[in-house]
Motif scaffolding. Structure first.
Motif, PDB file in Angstrom:
ATOM      1  N   THR A  20       0.736  14.501   0.261  1.00 41.87           N
ATOM      2  CA  THR A  20       1.968  14.202  -0.477  1.00 41.87           C
ATOM      3  C   THR A  20       3.151  13.973   0.459  1.00 41.87           C
ATOM      4  O   THR A  20       4.008  13.136   0.171  1.00 41.87           O
ATOM      5  CB  THR A  20       2.305  15.320  -1.478  1.00 41.87           C
ATOM      6  N   LYS A  38       9.817  14.143  -4.547  1.00 41.36           N
ATOM      7  CA  LYS A  38       8.627  14.887  -4.113  1.00 41.36           C
ATOM      8  C   LYS A  38       7.883  15.475  -5.301  1.00 41.36           C
ATOM      9  O   LYS A  38       6.657  15.460  -5.335  1.00 41.36           O
ATOM     10  CB  LYS A  38       9.019  16.024  -3.162  1.00 41.36           C
ATOM     11  N   ARG A  42       3.955  14.990  -6.231  1.00 40.22           N
ATOM     12  CA  ARG A  42       3.052  16.140  -6.382  1.00 40.22           C
ATOM     13  C   ARG A  42       2.406  16.148  -7.769  1.00 40.22           C
ATOM     14  O   ARG A  42       1.215  16.442  -7.911  1.00 40.22           O
ATOM     15  CB  ARG A  42       3.803  17.447  -6.130  1.00 40.22           C
ATOM     16  N   TYR A  45      -0.281  13.457  -7.799  1.00 37.85           N
ATOM     17  CA  TYR A  45      -1.417  13.863  -6.973  1.00 37.85           C
ATOM     18  C   TYR A  45      -2.271  14.888  -7.721  1.00 37.85           C
ATOM     19  O   TYR A  45      -3.504  14.832  -7.674  1.00 37.85           O
ATOM     20  CB  TYR A  45      -0.940  14.447  -5.635  1.00 37.85           C
TER      21      TYR A  45
END
Length: 77
Positions: A20, A38, A42, A45
């Motif tokens: 990531t 971010k 995340r 992912y």
């Protein structure tokens, strides 16, 4: 770029084996003003790790954001 296009790029990073942090660094370099946060990376992912490979928005229940083609008239009331 819209959300779906960024999701595809996040999926690309995931499939290329980037973590990531690497994905965020690459997206920030390529799209400095519009790269996703971010937490978004995340989140996607985690979905991809669970095998959820679709990048489109899923169906939702409830009222739609807008009605297309609806004409208000006395007949509607």
């Amino acid at each position: 770029m819209d959300k779906k296009e960024f999701r595809v790029l996040i999926k690309y990073c995931f499939l290329k084996g980037k973590n990531t942090v690497e994905a965020k660094t690459w997206l920030d370099a390529e799209f400095p003003d519009t790269a996703p946060e971010k937490s978004t990376i995340r989140y996607w992912y985690a979905k991809l790790r669970r095998g959820e490979m679709r990048t489109e928005d899923g169906e939702r229940s409830g009222r739609p954001k807008e009605v297309i083609g609806f004409v208000v008239s006395d007949e509607n009331f």
